[in-house]
Design an enzyme around this catalytic site. Structure first.
Site, PDB file in Angstrom:
ATOM      1  N   CYS A 158      41.943  39.502  38.861  1.00  0.00           N
ATOM      2  CA  CYS A 158      42.290  39.298  40.276  1.00  0.00           C
ATOM      3  C   CYS A 158      41.423  40.190  41.159  1.00  0.00           C
ATOM      4  O   CYS A 158      41.597  41.408  41.187  1.00  0.00           O
ATOM      5  CB  CYS A 158      43.776  39.603  40.475  1.00  0.00           C
ATOM      6  N   CYS A 163      43.234  42.254  43.779  1.00  0.00           N
ATOM      7  CA  CYS A 163      43.936  43.364  43.122  1.00  0.00           C
ATOM      8  C   CYS A 163      43.012  44.564  42.966  1.00  0.00           C
ATOM      9  O   CYS A 163      43.448  45.722  43.080  1.00  0.00           O
ATOM     10  CB  CYS A 163      44.431  42.934  41.738  1.00  0.00           C
TER      11      CYS A 163
END
Length: 326
Positions: free
Chosen positions: A79, A82
């Site tokens: 991600c 993230c």
């Protein structure tokens, strides 16, 4: 990206496991005992950020939340947002010096926790205070807004449950900070422009950020940092000008309306619903032709830049796009 309140649908009933009243009593007892012994023991800075899994959730999060608010960062290695949010949250955990602690949950390895919290997209950030789960935000966000959210969380912990945080060993913290001080490196030819662009982005000056990133790309078209920054700035600039409710209404009522679907996809992505954004645009490519189709295809490629080429959702969407094109 702007924080968004998350739905509590499907969230595990943590209050049933650790009732707020019970947690508050335990916190008061713990403070009384430490005061009797001469004050709370200082903890090392390494205690402020830690990984947690399903097996350790009870002790690492629920029990600890009786003493200090526990912020939970749900993330995954693939991600890209993230990777932007995680280091910021870790830095803030140290900056707040024990007012909260940060638990990091790898959703790929802890699917049950992800399901229990009803998480639809990552990054997603929750808090547990005195055994109770509170949704904070989903998606990346500017540091100023994250700090505001954390301040409100800490205030709730203090006023409702008497949580005053933990004491951090300041000598150890100073030693860690000195050890982590980066060595000076020569500035690159575009460092000043990239820094100016990042500051504009954090200040919600999206037009200024777009121009700064374009200035870099005009001289170095392959600059990956500038390409990513430009895609993010243009996305946020578009979303800033929209009425989310009207965008959703228009997209639902007019599935063949290209601008409506493009605007809705932007909102999907900013809200952390990456697969929904990609799926919407792939379907729009399928039902359009000529210039409209090419416009949607280009926008989809721009959103791929925002998420990052290594994200498996980008790979899946590229495959789906190829199917409808060829």
């Amino acid at each position: 990206m702007q924080p968004r309140n998350m739905s509590m649908s499907g969230v595990v009933d943590l209050a049933a496991v650790k009732a707020a009243g019970e947690a508050k009593v335990k916190a008061e007892q713990a403070r009384a005992e430490t005061a009797r012994q001469g004050g709370p023991a200082a903890v090392p800075p390494s205690s402020l950020v830690f990984d947690v899994d399903e097996a350790g959730f009870e002790s690492d999060v629920l029990q600890r939340s009786a003493e200090v608010p526990v912020v939970i960062d749900f993330w995954a290695e693939w991600c890209e947002p993230c990777k932007q949010l995680g280091p910021l949250l870790e830095r803030l955990a140290h900056a707040y010096n024990g007012r909260f602690v940060l638990a990091k949950v790898d959703v790929d390895a802890n699917q049950m926790l992800m399901q229990q919290f009803g998480i639809q997209g990552i990054p997603a950030v929750f808090a547990v205070v005195a055994g109770q789960a509170l949704p904070l935000f989903q998606g990346a966000a500017p540091e100023s807004q994250i700090r505001e959210t954390l301040d409100q969380l800490i205030q709730v912990g203090e006023e409702r449950f008497g949580l005053t945080g933990i004491v951090v060993d300041q000598e150890a913290a100073a030693a860690d900070a000195a050890a982590q001080e980066p060595a000076a490196v020569p500035a690159g030819p575009y460092d000043a422009l990239l820094e100016a662009a990042a500051q504009a982005l954090d200040a919600n000056d999206f037009a200024g950020a777009v121009q700064a990133y374009k200035n870099v790309l005009s001289d170095e078209p392959a600059n990956s940092e500038a390409k990513l920054g430009l895609a993010q700035a243009e996305l946020l600039a578009r979303v800033q000008k929209t009425d989310p409710q009207q965008v959703r209404k228009d997209a639902a009522e007019n599935p063949a309306d290209v601008p409506a679907q493009l605007a809705a996809a932007d909102l999907d992505l900013v809200g952390g619903h990456v697969e929904d954004a990609f799926g919407r645009l792939v379907e729009t490519v399928r039902r359009t032709f000529g210039d409209d189709r090419d416009h949607v295809r280009v926008r989809l490629l721009e959103l791929f830049e925002v998420i990052g080429p290594d994200d498996p959702r980008v790979g899946a969407a590229r495959t789906a796009l190829a199917r409808v094109l060829f």
